[in-house]
Scaffold this motif. Structure first.
Motif, PDB file in Angstrom:
ATOM      1  N   TYR A   1       0.752  -1.103  -0.105  1.00 57.00           N
ATOM      2  CA  TYR A   1      -0.179   0.032   0.010  1.00 57.00           C
ATOM      3  C   TYR A   1       0.851   1.137   0.078  1.00 57.00           C
ATOM      4  O   TYR A   1       1.801   1.047   0.599  1.00 57.00           O
ATOM      5  CB  TYR A   1      -0.789  -0.125   0.890  1.00 57.00           C
ATOM      6  N   ALA A   2       0.762   2.485  -0.883  1.00 56.66           N
ATOM      7  CA  ALA A   2       0.807   3.416  -0.715  1.00 56.66           C
ATOM      8  C   ALA A   2       0.878   4.214   1.011  1.00 56.66           C
ATOM      9  O   ALA A   2      -0.292   3.858   1.671  1.00 56.66           O
ATOM     10  CB  ALA A   2       0.248   4.687  -1.405  1.00 56.66           C
ATOM     11  N   ASP A   3       1.736   4.740   1.437  1.00 52.23           N
ATOM     12  CA  ASP A   3       1.600   5.222   3.156  1.00 52.23           C
ATOM     13  C   ASP A   3       0.293   6.179   3.155  1.00 52.23           C
ATOM     14  O   ASP A   3      -0.267   5.942   4.212  1.00 52.23           O
ATOM     15  CB  ASP A   3       2.564   6.142   3.143  1.00 52.23           C
ATOM     16  N   SER A   4      -0.387   6.874   2.331  1.00 55.85           N
ATOM     17  CA  SER A   4      -1.269   7.359   2.440  1.00 55.85           C
ATOM     18  C   SER A   4      -2.562   6.923   3.011  1.00 55.85           C
ATOM     19  O   SER A   4      -3.674   7.518   2.864  1.00 55.85           O
ATOM     20  CB  SER A   4      -1.455   8.514   1.216  1.00 55.85           C
ATOM     21  N   VAL A   5      -2.688   5.324   2.381  1.00 57.99           N
ATOM     22  CA  VAL A   5      -4.206   4.860   2.366  1.00 57.99           C
ATOM     23  C   VAL A   5      -3.797   3.955   3.044  1.00 57.99           C
ATOM     24  O   VAL A   5      -4.447   3.223   3.891  1.00 57.99           O
ATOM     25  CB  VAL A   5      -4.565   4.043   1.193  1.00 57.99           C
ATOM     26  N   LYS A   6      -2.777   3.487   3.653  1.00 62.43           N
ATOM     27  CA  LYS A   6      -2.439   2.124   4.991  1.00 62.43           C
ATOM     28  C   LYS A   6      -2.655   2.340   6.135  1.00 62.43           C
ATOM     29  O   LYS A   6      -3.055   3.597   6.627  1.00 62.43           O
ATOM     30  CB  LYS A   6      -0.610   2.526   5.351  1.00 62.43           C
ATOM     31  N   GLY A   7      -3.774   1.629   6.718  1.00 58.26           N
ATOM     32  CA  GLY A   7      -4.786   0.700   7.411  1.00 58.26           C
ATOM     33  C   GLY A   7      -5.652   1.591   7.161  1.00 58.26           C
ATOM     34  O   GLY A   7      -6.632   1.590   8.284  1.00 58.26           O
ATOM     35  N   ARG A   8      -5.788   2.051   6.218  1.00 61.08           N
ATOM     36  CA  ARG A   8      -7.914   2.522   5.446  1.00 61.08           C
ATOM     37  C   ARG A   8      -8.420   1.916   4.409  1.00 61.08           C
ATOM     38  O   ARG A   8      -9.156   1.928   4.312  1.00 61.08           O
ATOM     39  CB  ARG A   8      -7.372   4.277   5.314  1.00 61.08           C
ATOM     40  N   PHE A   9      -7.177   1.386   3.577  1.00 54.75           N
ATOM     41  CA  PHE A   9      -7.819   0.760   1.664  1.00 54.75           C
ATOM     42  C   PHE A   9      -7.660  -0.424   2.258  1.00 54.75           C
ATOM     43  O   PHE A   9      -6.204  -0.956   2.907  1.00 54.75           O
ATOM     44  CB  PHE A   9      -7.414   1.268   1.406  1.00 54.75           C
ATOM     45  N   THR A  10      -8.090  -1.591   1.404  1.00 49.63           N
ATOM     46  CA  THR A  10      -7.973  -2.805   1.740  1.00 49.63           C
ATOM     47  C   THR A  10      -7.990  -3.580   0.216  1.00 49.63           C
ATOM     48  O   THR A  10      -8.751  -3.649   0.033  1.00 49.63           O
ATOM     49  CB  THR A  10      -8.549  -3.700   2.665  1.00 49.63           C
ATOM     50  N   ILE A  11      -6.470  -3.863  -0.613  1.00 48.30           N
ATOM     51  CA  ILE A  11      -6.816  -5.315  -2.009  1.00 48.30           C
ATOM     52  C   ILE A  11      -6.778  -5.842  -1.599  1.00 48.30           C
ATOM     53  O   ILE A  11      -6.170  -6.698  -0.647  1.00 48.30           O
ATOM     54  CB  ILE A  11      -6.070  -4.639  -2.434  1.00 48.30           C
ATOM     55  N   SER A  12      -8.325  -6.810  -2.634  1.00 52.05           N
ATOM     56  CA  SER A  12      -7.661  -8.408  -1.631  1.00 52.05           C
ATOM     57  C   SER A  12      -8.830  -8.591  -3.371  1.00 52.05           C
ATOM     58  O   SER A  12      -8.585  -7.624  -4.293  1.00 52.05           O
ATOM     59  CB  SER A  12      -9.441  -8.293  -1.282  1.00 52.05           C
ATOM     60  N   ARG A  13      -8.566  -9.898  -3.995  1.00 49.41           N
ATOM     61  CA  ARG A  13      -8.829 -10.569  -4.980  1.00 49.41           C
ATOM     62  C   ARG A  13      -9.383 -11.922  -5.191  1.00 49.41           C
ATOM     63  O   ARG A  13      -9.443 -12.891  -4.320  1.00 49.41           O
ATOM     64  CB  ARG A  13      -7.384 -10.523  -6.022  1.00 49.41           C
ATOM     65  N   ASP A  14     -10.689 -12.171  -6.148  1.00 47.02           N
ATOM     66  CA  ASP A  14     -11.251 -13.380  -6.104  1.00 47.02           C
ATOM     67  C   ASP A  14     -11.081 -13.619  -7.405  1.00 47.02           C
ATOM     68  O   ASP A  14     -11.513 -13.168  -8.637  1.00 47.02           O
ATOM     69  CB  ASP A  14     -12.738 -12.941  -6.017  1.00 47.02           C
ATOM     70  N   ASN A  15     -10.587 -15.158  -7.297  1.00 47.18           N
ATOM     71  CA  ASN A  15      -9.713 -15.280  -8.650  1.00 47.18           C
ATOM     72  C   ASN A  15     -10.731 -16.021  -9.442  1.00 47.18           C
ATOM     73  O   ASN A  15     -10.737 -16.238 -11.114  1.00 47.18           O
ATOM     74  CB  ASN A  15      -8.546 -16.619  -8.653  1.00 47.18           C
ATOM     75  N   ALA A  16     -11.596 -16.749  -8.760  1.00 49.01           N
ATOM     76  CA  ALA A  16     -12.767 -17.375  -8.945  1.00 49.01           C
ATOM     77  C   ALA A  16     -13.308 -16.678  -9.976  1.00 49.01           C
ATOM     78  O   ALA A  16     -14.121 -17.245 -11.100  1.00 49.01           O
ATOM     79  CB  ALA A  16     -13.268 -18.778  -8.157  1.00 49.01           C
ATOM     80  N   LYS A  17     -13.634 -15.529  -9.739  1.00 47.20           N
ATOM     81  CA  LYS A  17     -14.360 -14.159 -10.406  1.00 47.20           C
ATOM     82  C   LYS A  17     -13.957 -13.533 -10.951  1.00 47.20           C
ATOM     83  O   LYS A  17     -14.023 -12.636 -12.041  1.00 47.20           O
ATOM     84  CB  LYS A  17     -15.198 -13.604  -8.896  1.00 47.20           C
ATOM     85  N   ASN A  18     -12.678 -13.734 -11.177  1.00 43.09           N
ATOM     86  CA  ASN A  18     -11.610 -12.878 -12.167  1.00 43.09           C
ATOM     87  C   ASN A  18     -12.266 -11.464 -11.662  1.00 43.09           C
ATOM     88  O   ASN A  18     -12.087 -10.257 -12.118  1.00 43.09           O
ATOM     89  CB  ASN A  18     -12.103 -12.822 -13.292  1.00 43.09           C
ATOM     90  N   THR A  19     -11.463 -11.046 -10.133  1.00 48.93           N
ATOM     91  CA  THR A  19     -11.875  -9.536 -10.079  1.00 48.93           C
ATOM     92  C   THR A  19     -11.405  -8.998  -8.671  1.00 48.93           C
ATOM     93  O   THR A  19     -11.233 -10.306  -6.995  1.00 48.93           O
ATOM     94  CB  THR A  19     -14.002  -9.225  -9.376  1.00 48.93           C
ATOM     95  N   VAL A  20     -10.901  -7.783  -8.217  1.00 53.68           N
ATOM     96  CA  VAL A  20     -10.180  -7.382  -7.469  1.00 53.68           C
ATOM     97  C   VAL A  20     -11.095  -6.901  -7.091  1.00 53.68           C
ATOM     98  O   VAL A  20     -12.047  -5.508  -7.808  1.00 53.68           O
ATOM     99  CB  VAL A  20      -9.305  -7.172  -8.152  1.00 53.68           C
ATOM    100  N   TYR A  21     -10.667  -6.208  -5.603  1.00 55.39           N
ATOM    101  CA  TYR A  21     -11.283  -5.476  -5.272  1.00 55.39           C
ATOM    102  C   TYR A  21     -10.591  -4.023  -4.018  1.00 55.39           C
ATOM    103  O   TYR A  21      -9.342  -4.487  -4.124  1.00 55.39           O
ATOM    104  CB  TYR A  21     -12.685  -5.962  -4.108  1.00 55.39           C
ATOM    105  N   LEU A  22     -11.006  -3.181  -3.818  1.00 56.27           N
ATOM    106  CA  LEU A  22     -10.448  -2.057  -3.253  1.00 56.27           C
ATOM    107  C   LEU A  22     -11.336  -1.702  -1.989  1.00 56.27           C
ATOM    108  O   LEU A  22     -12.861  -0.992  -2.479  1.00 56.27           O
ATOM    109  CB  LEU A  22      -9.853  -0.868  -4.037  1.00 56.27           C
TER     110      LEU A  22
END
Length: 126
Positions: A60-81
């Motif tokens: 993460y960028a320092d400016s968003v660390k602790g507030r934003f979370t990135i994740s992915r679901d490969n079965a759905k071909n989708t990444v989230y923020l």
């Protein structure tokens, strides 16, 4: 050719939350590292977060660390923020991007990514 389509942007008050999604098609999603970037008016596109092919490593960028979370679901071909505790300075167009490699490089800026979505607007009011 990989196509990326972001969704989930909108207008939210400071302190609120949004979840962005990025749906991929046309490629082998599980083989790519993925990233989120943002660009505010008059500013350069900046890195927000990255995730490796498995979801086991994130950065993460320092400016968003602790507030934003990135994740992915490969079965759905989708990444989230997932964006929590939003601030007015988070206002920007948010882009997802795919890198033709399983791992991201922490030093990578936009040039380290090969495919881009069209972006989704996030506006945080004070």
């Amino acid at each position: 050719q990989v196509q990326l389509v972001e969704s989930g942007g909108g207008l939210v008050q400071a302190g609120g939350s949004l979840r962005l999604s990025c749906a991929a098609s046309g490629g082998t999603f599980s083989a790519y590292a993925m990233g989120w970037f943002r660009q505010a008016p008059g500013k350069e596109r900046e890195f927000v977060a990255a995730i490796d092919w498995s979801g086991g490593s994130t950065y993460y960028a320092d400016s968003v660390k602790g507030r934003f979370t990135i994740s992915r679901d490969n079965a759905k071909n989708t990444v989230y923020l997932q964006m929590n505790s939003l601030k007015p300075e988070d206002t920007a167009v948010y882009y997802c991007a795919a890198r033709r490699a399983p791992y991201y490089r922490a030093s990578d800026g936009p040039v380290g990514y090969d495919y881009w979505g069209q972006g989704t607007q996030v506006t945080v009011s004070s």
